[in-house]
Write an enzyme that holds these catalytic residues in place. Structure first.
Site, PDB file in Angstrom:
ATOM      1  N   ASP A 185      64.239  33.917  36.927  1.00  0.00           N
ATOM      2  CA  ASP A 185      63.832  34.565  38.180  1.00  0.00           C
ATOM      3  C   ASP A 185      63.518  36.043  37.963  1.00  0.00           C
ATOM      4  O   ASP A 185      64.291  36.766  37.326  1.00  0.00           O
ATOM      5  CB  ASP A 185      64.944  34.459  39.216  1.00  0.00           C
ATOM      6  CG  ASP A 185      65.347  33.028  39.524  1.00  0.00           C
ATOM      7  OD1 ASP A 185      65.360  32.204  38.599  1.00  0.00           O
ATOM      8  OD2 ASP A 185      65.661  32.746  40.687  1.00  0.00           O
ATOM      9  N   HIS A 187      61.764  37.726  40.903  1.00  0.00           N
ATOM     10  CA  HIS A 187      61.932  38.121  42.302  1.00  0.00           C
ATOM     11  C   HIS A 187      61.324  39.487  42.629  1.00  0.00           C
ATOM     12  O   HIS A 187      61.967  40.342  43.239  1.00  0.00           O
ATOM     13  CB  HIS A 187      63.407  38.118  42.682  1.00  0.00           C
ATOM     14  CG  HIS A 187      63.927  36.751  43.041  1.00  0.00           C
ATOM     15  ND1 HIS A 187      63.380  35.995  44.048  1.00  0.00           N
ATOM     16  CD2 HIS A 187      64.932  36.011  42.506  1.00  0.00           C
ATOM     17  CE1 HIS A 187      64.036  34.846  44.136  1.00  0.00           C
ATOM     18  NE2 HIS A 187      64.970  34.820  43.208  1.00  0.00           N
ATOM     19  N   ASP A 214      60.296  31.511  40.794  1.00  0.00           N
ATOM     20  CA  ASP A 214      60.828  32.619  41.595  1.00  0.00           C
ATOM     21  C   ASP A 214      60.263  33.962  41.127  1.00  0.00           C
ATOM     22  O   ASP A 214      60.992  34.893  40.789  1.00  0.00           O
ATOM     23  CB  ASP A 214      62.354  32.632  41.574  1.00  0.00           C
ATOM     24  CG  ASP A 214      62.947  31.623  42.549  1.00  0.00           C
ATOM     25  OD1 ASP A 214      62.189  30.759  43.031  1.00  0.00           O
ATOM     26  OD2 ASP A 214      64.153  31.701  42.833  1.00  0.00           O
ATOM     27  N   ASP A 217      59.435  37.346  46.333  1.00  0.00           N
ATOM     28  CA  ASP A 217      60.491  37.470  47.349  1.00  0.00           C
ATOM     29  C   ASP A 217      61.598  38.409  46.884  1.00  0.00           C
ATOM     30  O   ASP A 217      61.849  38.559  45.693  1.00  0.00           O
ATOM     31  CB  ASP A 217      61.092  36.121  47.743  1.00  0.00           C
ATOM     32  CG  ASP A 217      60.231  35.362  48.748  1.00  0.00           C
ATOM     33  OD1 ASP A 217      59.469  36.021  49.471  1.00  0.00           O
ATOM     34  OD2 ASP A 217      60.322  34.124  48.808  1.00  0.00           O
ATOM     35  N   ARG A 218      62.267  39.000  47.868  1.00  0.00           N
ATOM     36  CA  ARG A 218      63.408  39.906  47.695  1.00  0.00           C
ATOM     37  C   ARG A 218      62.988  41.260  47.124  1.00  0.00           C
ATOM     38  O   ARG A 218      63.308  42.286  47.692  1.00  0.00           O
ATOM     39  CB  ARG A 218      64.497  39.266  46.844  1.00  0.00           C
ATOM     40  CG  ARG A 218      65.089  37.982  47.451  1.00  0.00           C
ATOM     41  CD  ARG A 218      66.318  37.537  46.674  1.00  0.00           C
ATOM     42  NE  ARG A 218      66.832  36.257  47.146  1.00  0.00           N
ATOM     43  CZ  ARG A 218      67.637  36.082  48.187  1.00  0.00           C
ATOM     44  NH1 ARG A 218      68.023  37.139  48.881  1.00  0.00           N
ATOM     45  NH2 ARG A 218      68.052  34.880  48.539  1.00  0.00           N
ATOM     46  N   ASN A 246      61.852  27.582  43.714  1.00  0.00           N
ATOM     47  CA  ASN A 246      62.073  27.281  45.134  1.00  0.00           C
ATOM     48  C   ASN A 246      61.543  28.381  46.045  1.00  0.00           C
ATOM     49  O   ASN A 246      61.355  28.167  47.248  1.00  0.00           O
ATOM     50  CB  ASN A 246      63.557  27.033  45.415  1.00  0.00           C
ATOM     51  CG  ASN A 246      64.407  28.278  45.264  1.00  0.00           C
ATOM     52  OD1 ASN A 246      64.378  28.924  44.212  1.00  0.00           O
ATOM     53  ND2 ASN A 246      65.159  28.624  46.287  1.00  0.00           N
ATOM     54  N   HIS A 298      63.030  24.813  37.272  1.00  0.00           N
ATOM     55  CA  HIS A 298      63.654  25.960  37.938  1.00  0.00           C
ATOM     56  C   HIS A 298      65.092  25.705  38.353  1.00  0.00           C
ATOM     57  O   HIS A 298      65.981  26.518  38.106  1.00  0.00           O
ATOM     58  CB  HIS A 298      62.835  26.362  39.164  1.00  0.00           C
ATOM     59  CG  HIS A 298      63.429  27.534  39.884  1.00  0.00           C
ATOM     60  ND1 HIS A 298      63.369  28.813  39.383  1.00  0.00           N
ATOM     61  CD2 HIS A 298      64.119  27.615  41.058  1.00  0.00           C
ATOM     62  CE1 HIS A 298      63.990  29.638  40.209  1.00  0.00           C
ATOM     63  NE2 HIS A 298      64.459  28.941  41.225  1.00  0.00           N
ATOM     64  N   ARG A 366      73.413  25.515  49.384  1.00  0.00           N
ATOM     65  CA  ARG A 366      72.040  25.965  49.583  1.00  0.00           C
ATOM     66  C   ARG A 366      71.329  25.221  50.713  1.00  0.00           C
ATOM     67  O   ARG A 366      70.341  25.704  51.235  1.00  0.00           O
ATOM     68  CB  ARG A 366      71.236  25.786  48.295  1.00  0.00           C
ATOM     69  CG  ARG A 366      71.717  26.632  47.129  1.00  0.00           C
ATOM     70  CD  ARG A 366      70.780  26.463  45.953  1.00  0.00           C
ATOM     71  NE  ARG A 366      71.222  27.145  44.754  1.00  0.00           N
ATOM     72  CZ  ARG A 366      70.934  28.410  44.449  1.00  0.00           C
ATOM     73  NH1 ARG A 366      70.224  29.132  45.272  1.00  0.00           N
ATOM     74  NH2 ARG A 366      71.358  28.941  43.318  1.00  0.00           N
ATOM     75  N   HIS A 393      67.316  29.911  38.748  1.00  0.00           N
ATOM     76  CA  HIS A 393      67.775  29.621  40.114  1.00  0.00           C
ATOM     77  C   HIS A 393      69.092  30.287  40.511  1.00  0.00           C
ATOM     78  O   HIS A 393      69.352  30.494  41.683  1.00  0.00           O
ATOM     79  CB  HIS A 393      67.881  28.102  40.283  1.00  0.00           C
ATOM     80  CG  HIS A 393      67.992  27.621  41.690  1.00  0.00           C
ATOM     81  ND1 HIS A 393      67.262  28.154  42.735  1.00  0.00           N
ATOM     82  CD2 HIS A 393      68.741  26.624  42.241  1.00  0.00           C
ATOM     83  CE1 HIS A 393      67.545  27.508  43.849  1.00  0.00           C
ATOM     84  NE2 HIS A 393      68.447  26.581  43.580  1.00  0.00           N
ATOM     85  N   ASP A 569      51.927  35.452  64.382  1.00  0.00           N
ATOM     86  CA  ASP A 569      51.009  36.455  63.835  1.00  0.00           C
ATOM     87  C   ASP A 569      50.227  35.840  62.678  1.00  0.00           C
ATOM     88  O   ASP A 569      50.487  36.092  61.510  1.00  0.00           O
ATOM     89  CB  ASP A 569      51.814  37.672  63.368  1.00  0.00           C
ATOM     90  CG  ASP A 569      50.942  38.753  62.753  1.00  0.00           C
ATOM     91  OD1 ASP A 569      49.727  38.767  63.047  1.00  0.00           O
ATOM     92  OD2 ASP A 569      51.466  39.570  61.978  1.00  0.00           O
ATOM     93  N   ASP A 571      47.274  36.244  61.368  1.00  0.00           N
ATOM     94  CA  ASP A 571      46.500  37.044  60.421  1.00  0.00           C
ATOM     95  C   ASP A 571      47.355  38.060  59.678  1.00  0.00           C
ATOM     96  O   ASP A 571      46.841  38.887  58.928  1.00  0.00           O
ATOM     97  CB  ASP A 571      45.345  37.757  61.124  1.00  0.00           C
ATOM     98  CG  ASP A 571      45.823  38.771  62.171  1.00  0.00           C
ATOM     99  OD1 ASP A 571      47.052  38.884  62.382  1.00  0.00           O
ATOM    100  OD2 ASP A 571      44.957  39.433  62.779  1.00  0.00           O
ATOM    101  N   ASP A 613      48.673  48.648  74.459  1.00  0.00           N
ATOM    102  CA  ASP A 613      47.662  48.941  73.442  1.00  0.00           C
ATOM    103  C   ASP A 613      46.871  47.702  73.054  1.00  0.00           C
ATOM    104  O   ASP A 613      46.072  47.723  72.105  1.00  0.00           O
ATOM    105  CB  ASP A 613      48.305  49.572  72.201  1.00  0.00           C
ATOM    106  CG  ASP A 613      49.271  48.618  71.492  1.00  0.00           C
ATOM    107  OD1 ASP A 613      49.566  47.551  72.066  1.00  0.00           O
ATOM    108  OD2 ASP A 613      49.726  48.960  70.384  1.00  0.00           O
ATOM    109  N   GLU A 620      58.300  45.223  70.597  1.00  0.00           N
ATOM    110  CA  GLU A 620      57.977  44.734  71.941  1.00  0.00           C
ATOM    111  C   GLU A 620      58.400  43.272  72.098  1.00  0.00           C
ATOM    112  O   GLU A 620      58.907  42.870  73.147  1.00  0.00           O
ATOM    113  CB  GLU A 620      56.474  44.888  72.203  1.00  0.00           C
ATOM    114  CG  GLU A 620      56.020  46.334  72.336  1.00  0.00           C
ATOM    115  CD  GLU A 620      54.512  46.464  72.400  1.00  0.00           C
ATOM    116  OE1 GLU A 620      54.022  47.359  73.110  1.00  0.00           O
ATOM    117  OE2 GLU A 620      53.822  45.669  71.740  1.00  0.00           O
TER     118      GLU A 620
END
Length: 637
Positions: A185, A187, A214, A217-218, A246, A298, A366, A393, A569, A571, A613, A620
């Site tokens: 990993d 990451h 991996d 992420d993080r 993963n 992995h 997990r 992992h 969201d 896009d 806006d 919001e």
């Protein structure tokens, strides 16, 4: 002469006494030092356990969040089009869901139409890639700059077209290079990847690499790490191997930072880059076999792991391994058993962990995959005439760890994963004639002068801070269960009751009795003053010191609400446009008995748009939940 002899003997007697005293002192010092090291190691392991438990708990939260969306959709309607709604809500309407030829033309047109501003001073990437151009990209990233969106899309798309041609299980032959480097990993930790390259050399035909999942992420530089790996793969497709992990999963990316990173760095191009990454991840091979005797995946294996089935399944269908959208898993509906079996194969490869006990059990830590024992490993290796399983992992303190009588080897290549100094990173050097040789490293960030005790202490503080944050998240639940055991309302309960209450609410499987002194005060009788573990949590300046119970709930579920926000969201602009909000409402209307009138949809959107806006940002969005909930509470009163 007698005088001299007397003096000598007296001196000898004194030296022997001093020697005995010195010996006793050294033994005392050794005992003290051993106790000191043992306490320090126990402190380090306890800190490690806190970090690990919280990490696995977060992964369970991700699984539970996905299950929540599925349950929500199922309750809205039992219509046969439920799967379509789930796909729209969770996957988005992607232009990449069309056939391959149309997909390629859409992407090629988008890449060509992306304008590179004359002010852009970074690398201009054309195909085929050269080593000089890849070095230029590396230098660009080292300076903290981002690659232009046009070239990000180009690199990822070219890599995807190549990996599409690979089998599910790739065979790595070492006949030419005689060796290979295996990384675990990363990451999104660019410094760690660059450190590996600095110590071990860049990937090449003479220096092949296998990256075992991996990549993202993080960490804050996930897109940069992914681009670098893709560049070297494009240059050396027969010498650079990329296994899926993963976290090469769009649902994980929505939760653990990769989607947000793309959104922050690429703004208007974020949607296409996100889809390209999602597409690439679905095509990554699931495992690699090195020299026909080492299996590299992995996560791991299970007693059901069947290489023949793995080699024949359609891996591109599993955009998310957590909950594949093409498999119906609803109560009362018979699923496609063959598809479920294929899904379980991938789930075990990417999510499983070894255990010391024999057998196979579901991986509750997990929420996916399994724990597999030494007997499962022995059975798998014997069946396929292999010697070793290499997997990643799991973060390991040394950066690597053997299990199952040295037949399973975990490698993890992100140093300082939980906190500064929490662990080493490592990579494996492997040649045809010997077992893997682990190489440790740690990226230094200005703490070279700190002692081990200081590093462990800092890590402990960080771990306890995260633990107290968990206490705050579950403050009301903890207080309620504490008070059940405090029948006389004394403010104190027994240690065993306190530990049971924490575990029943937090499910972290921690040694609470050992952590007592760090987390809570006691009275003269040794009973736990439970309110003291719910006090003293300090927030950053953006979060109020005193929150109402409603705000506590919102703050506790902020991560889940942020995931919901990003799903709407489409896009990845960081704001929900009125059109995106309208489209989401229209999709829900197709399946809901309580339809929102078209004219009311615009009213709802305007109500969410507090600053008027024309866009709904996350603050919001969060504020709307708070205001609505407050209104409901007042109506109940």
């Amino acid at each position: 002469m007698g005088c001299t002899n007397s003096t000598t003997l007296k001196g000898e007697r004194m030296n022997k006494a001093q020697y005995r005293e010195a010996l006793r002192s050294s033994v005392v010092i050794q005992k003290w030092f051993r106790r000191y090291k043992a306490r320090l190691e126990a402190q380090r392991r306890c800190t490690w356990k806190i970090f690990e438990s919280i990490e696995y708990s977060e992964e369970q939260d991700q699984q539970n969040l996905y299950n929540f969306f599925n349950e929500m959709v199922e309750k809205v309607s039992a219509d046969s089009q439920v799967s379509q709604l789930r796909e729209v809500l969770l996957n988005g309407n992607s232009a990449l869901n069309s056939d391959a030829s149309e997909e390629g033309s859409i992407i090629a047109a988008d890449i060509e139409s992306t304008v590179v501003s004359p002010s852009y001073e970074g690398p201009h990437v054309e195909m085929p890639l050269t080593l000089d151009k890849t070095r230029e990209i590396l230098d660009h990233f080292k300076r903290g700059r981002i690659l232009h969106a046009k070239y990000v899309k180009r690199v990822i798309w070219e890599a995807t077209k190549r990996v599409q041609k690979l089998p599910n299980v790739v065979n790595a032959n070492l006949r030419i290079s005689k060796q290979i480097t295996i990384c675990g990993d990363i990451h999104g930790k660019l410094d760690d990847l660059l450190t590996v390259f600095h110590k071990n050399g860049l990937p090449s035909s003479d220096n092949p690499y296998l990256f075992n999942g991996d990549f993202v992420d993080r960490g804050a530089y996930s897109i940069e790490v992914l681009i670098i790996l893709c560049c070297f793969y494009l240059m050396y497709p027969s010498d650079v191997y990329l296994n899926r992990g993963n976290h090469e999963d769009y649902l994980m990316n929505s939760r653990y930072g990769f989607v947000k990173e793309i959104q922050n760095k690429y703004k208007k191009d974020a949607a296409m880059i996100k889809e390209l990454c999602k597409n690439l991840f679905t095509w990554l091979p699931l495992a690699t076999i090195v020299s026909k005797r080492i299996f590299v995946a992995h996560g791991g294996i299970s007693d059901k792991t069947d290489l023949n089935m793995i080699e024949s399944l359609k891996r591109y269908q599993f955009a998310s391994v957590l909950k594949p959208s093409h498999i119906v898993l609803e109560e009362g509906i018979q699923p496609n058993l063959e598809a479920v079996a294929e899904w379980e194969q991938i789930l075990d490869l990417l999510w499983s962990d070894p255990q010391s006990d024999p057998g196979r059990v579901f991986n509750h830590s997990r929420g996916g995959g399994c724990f597999f024992g030494p007997d499962i490993t022995e059975q798998f290796l014997k069946k396929h005439n292999m010697d070793l399983i290499i997997r990643s992992h799991e973060c390991k303190y040394e950066g690597y760890e053997y299990a199952h009588s040295n037949t399973v080897l975990t490698v993890f290549s992100a140093s300082h994963y939980y906190a500064e100094g929490s662990n080493y990173g490592a990579y494996l050097k492997l040649n045809e004639s010997s077992r893997p040789f682990p190489v440790q490293f740690a990226v230094t960030r200005g703490r070279k002068s700190l002692s081990l005790k200081q590093i462990v202490g800092l890590n402990e503080q960080s771990a306890l801070r995260e633990l107290r944050e968990r206490f705050f998240y579950h403050r009301e639940e903890l207080l309620a269960i504490f008070q059940k055991y405090d029948t006389e309302n004394t403010g104190s309960i027994k240690l065993n009751d306190w530990a049971y209450c924490l575990e029943s609410v937090l499910h972290l499987k921690l040694p609470w009795a050992l952590l007592r002194e760090k987390l809570v005060a006691t009275d003269d009788n040794g009973n736990i003053l439970y309110m003291t573990c719910l006090e003293g949590y300090k927030f950053d300046s953006a979060v109020p010191q005193q929150l109402t119970s409603l705000s506590e709930v919102l703050y506790r579920n902020r991560s889940a609400l942020e995931t919901v926000f990003r799903l709407i969201d489409k896009d990845c602009s960081g704001c929900i446009s009125l059109e995106e909000f309208k489209n989401s409402c229209e999709v829900l209307n197709q399946f809901s008995n309580h339809k929102i009138p078209p004219d009311k949809i615009n009213d709802l959107a305007r109500a969410l748009d507090i600053n008027r806006d024309g866009l709904i940002d996350f603050n919001e969005f969060l504020e709307a939940f708070r205001l609505v909930s407050q209104s409901m509470e007042q109506n109940d009163v």
